[in-house]
Scaffold this motif. Structure first.
Motif, PDB file in Angstrom:
ATOM      1  N   UNK A   1     -65.745  31.657   8.352  1.00 39.29           N
ATOM      2  CA  UNK A   1     -65.620  30.275   7.886  1.00 39.29           C
ATOM      3  C   UNK A   1     -64.310  30.079   7.122  1.00 39.29           C
ATOM      4  N   UNK A   2     -63.966  31.048   6.287  1.00 44.57           N
ATOM      5  CA  UNK A   2     -62.738  30.942   5.506  1.00 44.57           C
ATOM      6  C   UNK A   2     -61.518  30.974   6.422  1.00 44.57           C
ATOM      7  N   UNK A   3     -61.526  31.832   7.427  1.00 43.73           N
ATOM      8  CA  UNK A   3     -60.381  31.951   8.328  1.00 43.73           C
ATOM      9  C   UNK A   3     -60.233  30.696   9.183  1.00 43.73           C
ATOM     10  N   UNK A   4     -61.338  30.077   9.539  1.00 42.67           N
ATOM     11  CA  UNK A   4     -61.267  28.913  10.419  1.00 42.67           C
ATOM     12  C   UNK A   4     -60.717  27.679   9.726  1.00 42.67           C
TER      13      UNK A   4
ATOM     14  N   UNK B   1     -67.369  35.829  -3.667  1.00 41.59           N
ATOM     15  CA  UNK B   1     -66.182  35.014  -3.411  1.00 41.59           C
ATOM     16  C   UNK B   1     -65.537  35.494  -2.123  1.00 41.59           C
ATOM     17  N   UNK B   2     -65.234  34.556  -1.243  1.00 45.41           N
ATOM     18  CA  UNK B   2     -64.562  34.870   0.020  1.00 45.41           C
ATOM     19  C   UNK B   2     -63.278  34.052   0.046  1.00 45.41           C
ATOM     20  N   UNK B   3     -62.124  34.756   0.105  1.00 46.19           N
ATOM     21  CA  UNK B   3     -60.830  34.115  -0.098  1.00 46.19           C
ATOM     22  C   UNK B   3     -59.922  34.347   1.096  1.00 46.19           C
ATOM     23  N   UNK B   4     -59.063  33.375   1.431  1.00 44.54           N
ATOM     24  CA  UNK B   4     -58.100  33.576   2.522  1.00 44.54           C
ATOM     25  C   UNK B   4     -56.961  34.480   2.068  1.00 44.54           C
TER      26      UNK B   4
ATOM     27  N   UNK C   1     -47.375  31.240   3.756  1.00 45.71           N
ATOM     28  CA  UNK C   1     -47.966  30.125   4.482  1.00 45.71           C
ATOM     29  C   UNK C   1     -48.778  30.514   5.692  1.00 45.71           C
ATOM     30  N   UNK C   2     -48.738  31.789   6.109  1.00 45.76           N
ATOM     31  CA  UNK C   2     -49.488  32.230   7.280  1.00 45.76           C
ATOM     32  C   UNK C   2     -50.819  32.816   6.829  1.00 45.76           C
ATOM     33  N   UNK C   3     -51.892  32.468   7.531  1.00 45.84           N
ATOM     34  CA  UNK C   3     -53.223  32.979   7.226  1.00 45.84           C
ATOM     35  C   UNK C   3     -53.423  34.297   7.964  1.00 45.84           C
TER      36      UNK C   3
END
Length: 768
Positions: free
Chosen positions: A178-181, A209-212, A217-219
């Motif tokens: 979900x975080x990556x999307x 906690x789930x963090x990007x 600027x790149x995920x």
């Protein structure tokens, strides 16, 4: 196919010219800003390297770098690139004002990055930063080209648990995916705060906690942190601390060579170049909320076809919206690229017009476009659409829309060729034993009554060698019968010998059935019109018999009555407006007007029913409210769904009191001392709507010289005006002394100008 688009007209030309000039100017300004920023960033990085190597201050390092550039004669940006060890073809150097002197190193030729020890990064993160905060485990995932997440490091998990979370496919609904999307962090003080049960890493049901993991600027991936116990909340300071920690982890992974191509190294762009002649790879640029705001171009193949004619050196390192600003229009390629990255579903379009700015013109180039997801970015490939393919596509659509199928038959060999849509018309599959069908074999598929027409068609083609046309009924393979029109022409050689015939079949069934239905409808319409005319004449005669255009005044002591009826100008709009003024045996005078909904015979017959019923009911001596209750029962139970409005009044000459009730009708107007005004309406809904309706009765005391007006809406109604405004106009017209009632009634009709062409009824009463 390339064409220049210009709106027609001087205003359109000026607008496009201004828009194009603005975009060109902004592109130049953005390029200058980008070049300046890239140069400054590269120089600052080189100063930092010299500060570390020379063990000096940043100021001394800057002076040393400037001195070296001056002595060597190299541009400052190029010397900075050498100091940093950055390839001259990198985005930073490409953004500098001066191009590098040496040949840029291709990304495919760069050395493979070192392997990432993500577990060591995770262990250090847990031990030094997270454990003091009460956390017991951390997991690091990196994005794969297909959108999956691969576990690159963990600490605090058992070996079995770590093995279970090695790879998370993109369709798996879990916190990390979900975080990556969407690029947004997730904060859950306790497991019960999850929106719905989700698979969780580890056995803990405390805070999470789930963090990007983002770098420049790149995920890159996601980091999940676990606590054994719930927390009251994630305070802003704690959130900031954890997001900073996620950024440090992302930078550590990026420094190890994971930044753009992941663990697959530099072979990935080389593979793309070998498989796709025209390919572009770009990573997503996100804002602080994780939303995709642009794409930055990382790699362009040597054979990439840019509609504006630019090469890889002009594209790599730049943002897609700067290179192609017209792609950001609604439903443009930019939106499709965002959807591809969000959903993982590829996008493809053939012969898509791609609009670009070339000089001061907007040019449209038809391209075959494909977009696929690659890490946190996209791979885009396109090529110019082949003109012949485009014309073939147009021809195919024309055949489909026109229900046309082409064919050709060789005279010598008898071979027959059909276009694809001809098989569709005959409902035969290509390769079927009976397909394609020759003209000689057509007899087996034609209705018996049409065989002679088909044979004459063949005779004209083969024996007379002239163009021919015919119509026949086709007995299709699926059992349907279709009306087919055939056109054909002979094909001859130089000596005039017939060598082939060619032509088309067209399915005219829809047109044929429409014509048959139209003819039947025309006959039915003629009968319907005759019946309608008969009914209309009957309605007009009935209306005039019951409600004459003029009537003799009611003779009674103490007051005068004038009645007026104005019919609709158009006979087909004959309505159900009615009035009545009659002296009852009790000495009271019944005054009533009404309006039946609709027009025609139904409205007139409903009017007759209610008018005559009210006359009979009034003989009982009941009051106006009771009369309307009974009349409502008549309308609801004894008519064919007739509804209407009415005002019913009983005037007693002895007491000069008017008792009246209303059923959804306009209020009466009282004229007194030269002024006019509407009377307050008692409660009551229209007739025939509700069998349980109740009506309120009210009494109005009148004085000598007073006037009362009862009327239907045809007197005042105007299109586009509210009835309140129309009533105000009537009050102004009626506000005058009444000397001669008949002339006064004519005055009202003359000065009220409705435009709805509806019937009008008016009763005017004047007390002497």
């Amino acid at each position: 196919m390339v064409g220049t688009q210009r709106p027609t007209g001087p205003a359109g030309d000026d607008q496009v010219a201004r828009l194009t000039a603005l975009i060109v100017r902004q592109q130049g300004e953005l390029e200058a800003v980008r070049a300046q920023a890239a140069t400054e960033a590269l120089v600052d990085l080189a100063i930092g390297v010299l500060t570390e190597r020379l063990r000096c201050s940043p100021g001394e390092a800057a002076r040393q770098l400037t001195h070296l550039a001056a002595r060597s004669g190299m541009p400052l940006a190029e010397l900075a690139a050498d100091v940093v060890g950055q390839p001259a073809g990198d985005a930073l150097v490409r953004g500098s004002a001066q191009p590098p002197r040496h040949q840029p190193a291709q990304l495919a030729d760069a050395p493979a990055p070192r392997a990432v020890d993500g577990s060591r990064i995770a262990a250090a993160t847990l031990e030094e930063a997270l454990a003091p905060l009460g956390a017991v485990a951390v997991a690091l995932w990196m994005t794969e080209p297909d959108g999956a997440l691969e576990l690159v490091g963990e600490a605090g998990l058992s070996a079995l648990e770590a093995s279970r979370w090695q790879r998370l496919p993109p369709q798996m609904d879990c916190p990390a995916q979900r975080v990556v999307q969407d690029g947004c962090p997730r904060w859950w003080p306790a497991a019960q705060h999850l929106p719905r049960p989700l698979p969780l890493v580890g056995p803990w049901r405390g805070a999470r906690a789930v963090l990007p993991l983002t770098d420049a600027g790149a995920l890159l991936g996601a980091m999940e942190i676990c606590w054994p116990q719930p927390l009251e909340e994630f305070a802003p300071a704690l959130r900031h601390q954890l997001l900073t920690l996620a950024g440090i982890c992302a930078s550590s992974l990026g420094v190890q060579g994971e930044r753009t191509w992941g663990r697959h190294g530099s072979w990935l762009p080389a593979l793309l170049d070998s498989l796709l002649r025209s390919a572009l790879v770009a990573h997503a640029v996100r804002d602080q909320d994780g939303r995709i705001v642009d794409f930055q171009i990382d790699h362009v193949s040597d054979g990439f076809v840019d509609p504006a004619g630019r090469g890889p050196r002009d594209l790599v390192g730049r943002r897609l919206s700067h290179v192609h600003p017209l792609m950001t229009v609604p439903d443009g390629l930019f939106e499709h690229a965002v959807d591809v990255l969000r959903t993982g579903q590829p996008y493809q379009a053939d012969s898509l017009p791609v609009h670009v700015i070339v000089g001061d013109r907007i040019v449209a180039t038809e391209m075959d476009v494909r977009i696929g997801r690659l890490f946190d970015g996209i791979a885009l490939t396109w090529r110019r659409a082949d003109d012949s393919n485009g014309l073939t596509t147009i021809l195919q659509h024309a055949q489909r829309l026109g229900e046309l199928g082409g064919w050709q038959q060789d005279v010598l060999t008898g071979d027959v060729r059909w276009t694809d849509h001809t098989f569709t018309l005959f409902r035969l599959m290509p390769g079927a034993p009976e397909a394609p069908i020759s003209l000689q074999g057509l007899d087996a598929h034609v209705h018996a009554d049409d065989l002679d027409a088909v044979r004459r068609f063949r005779d004209v083609l083969f024996n007379q060698v002239r163009p021919a046309a015919t119509t026949f009924r086709l007995l299709r393979a699926d059992g349907a019968i279709r009306q087919i029109r055939a056109f054909a022409e002979p094909v001859t050689d130089a000596a005039g010998t017939l060598v082939a015939v060619r032509g088309t079949y067209q399915d005219l069934s829809t047109l044929y059935h429409t014509q048959v239905a139209l003819a039947a409808t025309r006959d039915q319409l003629a009968d319907t019109e005759q019946r309608a005319d008969d009914q209309q004449r009957l309605a007009i005669q009935l209306q005039r018999a019951i409600t004459p255009f003029s009537a003799d005044p009611v003779e009674t002591a103490g007051f005068d009555i004038a009645v007026r009826y104005r019919p609709a100008n158009q006979d087909h709009l004959v309505g159900g407006d009615w009035y009545d003024a009659v002296v009852l045996p009790s000495g009271e005078v019944l005054l009533t007007v009404g309006d039946i909904a609709g027009h025609g015979i139904r409205a007139v017959t409903g009017m007759v029913t209610l008018r005559n019923s009210l006359r009979g009911l009034a003989m009982t001596g009941a009051g106006p409210a009771q009369l309307l209750r009974w009349l409502n029962d008549v309308a609801y139970h004894l008519t064919d769904d007739v509804t209407g409005t009415a005002v019913c009044g009983l005037y007693d000459p002895a007491t000069r009191v008017l008792r009246w009730a209303c059923a959804g009708h306009l209020p009466p107007v009282l004229v007194r001392d030269g002024d006019a005004g509407t009377l307050p309406l008692p409660a009551g809904v229209l007739l025939g709507a509700d069998p349980h309706s109740a009506y309120e009765e009210t009494a109005t005391a009148l004085r000598p010289g007073d006037g009362i007006l009862l009327f239907t809406d045809g007197l005042i109604e105007r299109r586009g005006s509210a009835l309140d405004e129309a009533l105000d106009t009537l009050v102004l017209v009626a506000g005058r002394p009444i000397a001669d009632l008949q002339r006064y009634a004519d005055h009202l009709l003359r000065h009220t100008t409705p435009d709805t062409d509806d019937d009008t009824c008016l009763i005017a009463v004047h007390l002497r």
